[in-house]
Write a protein that holds these residues in place. Structure first.
Motif, PDB file in Angstrom:
ATOM      1  N   UNK A  97       0.825  -1.208   0.000  1.00 22.50           N
ATOM      2  CA  UNK A  97       0.000   0.000   0.000  1.00 22.50           C
ATOM      3  C   UNK A  97       0.858   1.255   0.000  1.00 22.50           C
ATOM      4  N   UNK A  98       2.146   1.118   0.256  1.00 25.67           N
ATOM      5  CA  UNK A  98       3.043   2.269   0.241  1.00 25.67           C
ATOM      6  C   UNK A  98       3.393   2.710  -1.180  1.00 25.67           C
ATOM      7  N   UNK A  99       3.067   1.885  -2.166  1.00 29.08           N
ATOM      8  CA  UNK A  99       3.330   2.227  -3.569  1.00 29.08           C
ATOM      9  C   UNK A  99       2.152   3.013  -4.132  1.00 29.08           C
ATOM     10  N   UNK A 100       2.450   4.178  -4.667  1.00 28.29           N
ATOM     11  CA  UNK A 100       1.413   5.062  -5.197  1.00 28.29           C
ATOM     12  C   UNK A 100       0.602   4.375  -6.294  1.00 28.29           C
ATOM     13  N   UNK A 101       1.260   3.667  -7.214  1.00 30.60           N
ATOM     14  CA  UNK A 101       0.553   2.992  -8.305  1.00 30.60           C
ATOM     15  C   UNK A 101      -0.380   1.905  -7.790  1.00 30.60           C
ATOM     16  N   UNK A 102       0.033   1.191  -6.753  1.00 32.28           N
ATOM     17  CA  UNK A 102      -0.812   0.144  -6.165  1.00 32.28           C
ATOM     18  C   UNK A 102      -2.068   0.765  -5.562  1.00 32.28           C
ATOM     19  N   UNK A 103      -1.902   1.855  -4.840  1.00 39.24           N
ATOM     20  CA  UNK A 103      -3.067   2.535  -4.243  1.00 39.24           C
ATOM     21  C   UNK A 103      -3.992   3.072  -5.326  1.00 39.24           C
ATOM     22  N   UNK A 104      -3.408   3.658  -6.356  1.00 37.55           N
ATOM     23  CA  UNK A 104      -4.218   4.240  -7.431  1.00 37.55           C
ATOM     24  C   UNK A 104      -5.015   3.164  -8.159  1.00 37.55           C
ATOM     25  N   UNK A 105      -4.369   2.055  -8.487  1.00 31.56           N
ATOM     26  CA  UNK A 105      -5.093   1.014  -9.208  1.00 31.56           C
ATOM     27  C   UNK A 105      -6.155   0.377  -8.330  1.00 31.56           C
ATOM     28  N   UNK A 106      -5.838   0.116  -7.074  1.00 33.10           N
ATOM     29  CA  UNK A 106      -6.822  -0.474  -6.156  1.00 33.10           C
ATOM     30  C   UNK A 106      -8.030   0.449  -6.026  1.00 33.10           C
ATOM     31  N   UNK A 107      -7.793   1.737  -5.917  1.00 34.53           N
ATOM     32  CA  UNK A 107      -8.887   2.709  -5.807  1.00 34.53           C
ATOM     33  C   UNK A 107      -9.738   2.707  -7.076  1.00 34.53           C
ATOM     34  N   UNK A 108      -9.083   2.729  -8.234  1.00 38.72           N
ATOM     35  CA  UNK A 108      -9.764   2.717  -9.526  1.00 38.72           C
ATOM     36  C   UNK A 108     -10.616   1.460  -9.681  1.00 38.72           C
ATOM     37  N   UNK A 109     -10.031   0.313  -9.393  1.00 38.17           N
ATOM     38  CA  UNK A 109     -10.669  -0.980  -9.631  1.00 38.17           C
ATOM     39  C   UNK A 109     -11.762  -1.280  -8.610  1.00 38.17           C
ATOM     40  N   UNK A 110     -11.478  -1.047  -7.347  1.00 37.29           N
ATOM     41  CA  UNK A 110     -12.408  -1.453  -6.290  1.00 37.29           C
ATOM     42  C   UNK A 110     -13.540  -0.455  -6.068  1.00 37.29           C
ATOM     43  N   UNK A 111     -13.304   0.827  -6.279  1.00 37.65           N
ATOM     44  CA  UNK A 111     -14.367   1.799  -6.006  1.00 37.65           C
ATOM     45  C   UNK A 111     -15.527   1.661  -6.988  1.00 37.65           C
ATOM     46  N   UNK A 112     -15.272   1.105  -8.152  1.00 30.77           N
ATOM     47  CA  UNK A 112     -16.344   0.895  -9.111  1.00 30.77           C
ATOM     48  C   UNK A 112     -16.995  -0.472  -9.016  1.00 30.77           C
ATOM     49  N   UNK A 113     -16.441  -1.339  -8.187  1.00 34.34           N
ATOM     50  CA  UNK A 113     -16.928  -2.719  -8.118  1.00 34.34           C
ATOM     51  C   UNK A 113     -18.299  -2.804  -7.458  1.00 34.34           C
ATOM     52  N   UNK A 114     -19.167  -3.582  -8.079  1.00 35.66           N
ATOM     53  CA  UNK A 114     -20.527  -3.769  -7.590  1.00 35.66           C
ATOM     54  C   UNK A 114     -20.943  -5.215  -7.816  1.00 35.66           C
ATOM     55  N   UNK A 115     -21.509  -5.840  -6.792  1.00 34.69           N
ATOM     56  CA  UNK A 115     -22.084  -7.178  -6.958  1.00 34.69           C
ATOM     57  C   UNK A 115     -23.455  -7.017  -7.607  1.00 34.69           C
ATOM     58  N   UNK A 116     -23.721  -7.810  -8.624  1.00 39.29           N
ATOM     59  CA  UNK A 116     -24.993  -7.724  -9.339  1.00 39.29           C
ATOM     60  C   UNK A 116     -25.623  -9.105  -9.473  1.00 39.29           C
ATOM     61  N   UNK A 117     -26.924  -9.106  -9.711  1.00 40.86           N
ATOM     62  CA  UNK A 117     -27.686 -10.329  -9.962  1.00 40.86           C
ATOM     63  C   UNK A 117     -28.502 -10.146 -11.224  1.00 40.86           C
TER      64      UNK A 117
END
Length: 143
Positions: free
Chosen positions: A60-80
């Protein structure tokens, strides 16, 4: 494995039908999130969880890791799926992927991608001439 290309319309409420051949592979609940080329990624829950495990192993200390995790996970939604085999795509994702009336649902191995039809056609035509070089670089034998 997800493969093939299907053309569907998204309605004014953000709903799109998932092709029947993909429904069993996805299961009753699955995950959608932002894709890298302004499309939406659609993952079976197990596959998504595997990716999250890999992402969580990044420092988590890597800026790119935080940025990608934020990009990928903040849009994630469980759907049915609803009774008509449709999912509802939240407006932040439809806006991100520029989804309007005509869409393409493409199988890409471990996931589906949902694209604006014009964007998908542009992407495919823009990389068409490069595909030979891309394939050579990816599949070059190591001696």
């Amino acid at each position: 494995m997800f493969m093939g290309e299907f053309h569907h319309n998204i309605d004014e409420k953000g709903r799109i039908a998932i092709p029947s051949k993909y429904r069993e592979l996805l299961g009753s609940t699955f995950v959608i999130t932002r894709g890298i080329e302004h499309c939406i990624y659609v993952y079976p829950t197990d596959t998504f969880n595997h990716i999250v495990t890999k992402l969580e192993s990044l420092p988590f200390t890597k800026k790119d890791a935080r940025a990608f995790m934020r990009f990928f996970m903040s849009g994630a939604t469980a759907v049915e799926l609803d009774k008509q085999g449709r999912i509802n795509i939240p407006s932040p994702l439809t806006n991100y992927a520029n989804l309007s009336k005509k869409c393409v649902i493409a199988g890409t191995g471990d996931r589906l991608e949902i694209w604006n039809e014009d964007d998908f056609n542009l992407f495919m035509s823009s990389c068409n001439d490069e595909m030979s070089d891309i394939a050579e670089g990816l599949f070059e034998e190591k001696i």
